[in-house]
Write an enzyme that holds these catalytic residues in place. Sequence first.
Site, PDB file in Angstrom:
ATOM      1  N   LYS A  34       0.853  -1.188   0.000  1.00 25.24           N
ATOM      2  CA  LYS A  34       0.000   0.000   0.000  1.00 25.24           C
ATOM      3  C   LYS A  34       0.889   1.238   0.000  1.00 25.24           C
ATOM      4  O   LYS A  34       1.912   1.262   0.691  1.00 25.24           O
ATOM      5  CB  LYS A  34      -0.876  -0.058   1.253  1.00 25.24           C
ATOM      6  CG  LYS A  34      -1.904   1.035   1.400  1.00 25.24           C
ATOM      7  CD  LYS A  34      -2.753   0.786   2.661  1.00 25.24           C
ATOM      8  CE  LYS A  34      -3.824   1.825   2.871  1.00 25.24           C
ATOM      9  NZ  LYS A  34      -4.640   1.553   4.078  1.00 25.24           N
ATOM     10  N   SER A  84      -9.594   1.492   3.236  1.00 26.79           N
ATOM     11  CA  SER A  84      -8.780   2.314   2.362  1.00 26.79           C
ATOM     12  C   SER A  84      -7.756   1.539   1.539  1.00 26.79           C
ATOM     13  O   SER A  84      -7.236   2.063   0.559  1.00 26.79           O
ATOM     14  CB  SER A  84      -8.048   3.371   3.188  1.00 26.79           C
ATOM     15  OG  SER A  84      -7.153   2.740   4.090  1.00 26.79           O
ATOM     16  N   SER A  93      -9.563  -1.022   7.354  1.00 22.96           N
ATOM     17  CA  SER A  93      -9.036  -0.841   6.001  1.00 22.96           C
ATOM     18  C   SER A  93      -8.335  -2.042   5.380  1.00 22.96           C
ATOM     19  O   SER A  93      -8.000  -1.990   4.196  1.00 22.96           O
ATOM     20  CB  SER A  93      -8.083   0.343   5.957  1.00 22.96           C
ATOM     21  OG  SER A  93      -8.826   1.524   5.887  1.00 22.96           O
TER      22      SER A  93
HETATM   23  N1  GLN Z   1     -12.769   3.777   6.928  1.00 17.82           N
HETATM   24  C1  GLN Z   1     -12.166   4.132   8.187  1.00 17.82           C
HETATM   25  C2  GLN Z   1     -11.750   5.579   8.143  1.00 17.82           C
HETATM   26  O1  GLN Z   1     -11.965   6.209   7.154  1.00 17.82           O
HETATM   27  C3  GLN Z   1     -10.992   3.234   8.453  1.00 17.82           C
HETATM   28  C4  GLN Z   1      -9.826   3.555   7.621  1.00 17.82           C
HETATM   29  C5  GLN Z   1      -8.631   2.702   7.908  1.00 17.82           C
HETATM   30  O2  GLN Z   1      -8.739   1.641   8.525  1.00 17.82           O
HETATM   31  N2  GLN Z   1      -7.488   3.195   7.510  1.00 17.82           N
HETATM   32  O3  GLN Z   1     -11.217   6.103   9.087  1.00 17.82           O
END
Ligand code: GLN
Length: 504
Positions: free
Chosen positions: A75, A150, A174
């Site tokens: 990532k 994400s 994510s």
């Molecule tokens: N969707 C959650 C957020 O926007 C988790 C994101 C993540 O785990 N990086 O904070």
Amino acid sequence: MSLIQEIVRRVKTGETSAVQMAQEYLGRIDALDGRIHAYLQVLKDRALSAAERIDEKRRRGEPVGRLAGVPIAIKDNMTLEGEATTCGSKILEGYRSTYTATAVKLLEAEDAVILGKTNLDEFAMGSSTENSAYGPTKNPWNPDCVPGGSSGGSAAAVACGMAAAALGSDTGGSIRQPASFCGVVGFKPTYGAVSRFGLVAFASSLDQIGPFAQSAADAALLFDVLSQADPQDSTCQVGGIPGGTISPNGASRPMRIGLPKEYLSHEGASPDILGAVQNAVNVFKKQGAVIKNITLPNTRLALAAYYIIAPSEASANLARFDGIRYGRRVQSLKPAPRHDTGSKVQSQQEESELVELYRRSRTEGFGAEVQRRILLGTFALSHGYYEAYYGKAQAARLAIAQDFDRAFQGVDFILAPTAPTAAFRIGEKANDPVAMYLSDIYTIPVNLAGIAGVSVPCGFSSSGLPIGLQILGPRGSDRKVLAAAGQFEQWTSRQYFSDPKGVK
Ligand code: GLN
């Protein structure tokens, strides 16, 4: 044999070479990624020369690593020396990392081949990968749908065979949520089990690196490599906690499974999801597991607590992207010259120009969601509000962690949906932040408690999209959680997995 085991076997025996393996995956990226956009950057030359070095080692008869020739994507919020790290943001355009993240180093030390950097929601804030400044990733099962987020690029790459495995980061879901949307395994380790050094921080008390893979066995192999104490990350001291399997139907006692009523009666969950999870529960039961109804009463506080704590930490972590130390600087303003007379008027003018420079660089460099989080977090931490918001959120976090502690006194694992729905359409939730935030309602409590959780494919929605089952275990139960996911995979004959070679 799992995919990674098979690749390593072929490379070690010389049945194939690491270079051929890398070429095969690079070829799939060439063929597919124009449509999927999983990668922000493909590191073709770097990958081929790494593969060449591994083949060379083998030819000389030297031992090769546990991941010899395995093509892996990372990532793009993890650093790789000499390469760009964008975090899906315009603000980091042009930035080159000066060191490599520990997790990536550990993979390379075992002779994995890094294929490239994958797309993500800007600074990992989002659940759909639509918040990337470089355009969304498409779900390989249906390109009109999001891959989740994400870490959507990593999930999509593994789902359609553009990487044998990938690294993601999970702050509130994510890794697990995109794994469930793309039909692959995604594992969030216990907080502190994998070093965060070289992961660009979003919310440091929640962030955790973990693997995406085509099976729980592969995720476990990667976890073994990644789970090393690191002096560069003071929270990473757990290291290899011994694990093993718990037999569901024999050994000393049967596996005990908890079903939290708060997760299964939630009105936002689609019937497809609840049905698939119920079928999964029946599979465990048939294999001899004891199923218990449990309660995690503070679950309802999780989303509110997370959206105070995560933005608060983010507002502090993202302060460094100011156009001076890191990040892109607006073109029309230059920092004020420093060679002047020192008059008060002049220094006031310099100061206001500097503030203006920060303001404009950050306004142009950060996208809407990141700005929203910085504003939320700055507000929550500000004088007079700190106790009312941050203090309360911390109390809720503790209560949620205690719910899990209590539950794990009576059960080995908790089963739950990974997400309330299957993949949604691109654009469907893009303008409704709260609807987007609700995608993580089942994953966020796990980060708040710091426990381990995996998403493993367990069914399909009525429109044929994958559904993930979450298996949760207490802190340090990482290997057991992965072993349980592996058993589930076997019992269901891997029928819910993506066929990486069959993706349209
Ligand atoms: N969707 C959650 C957020 O926007 C988790 C994101 C993540 O785990 N990086 O904070």
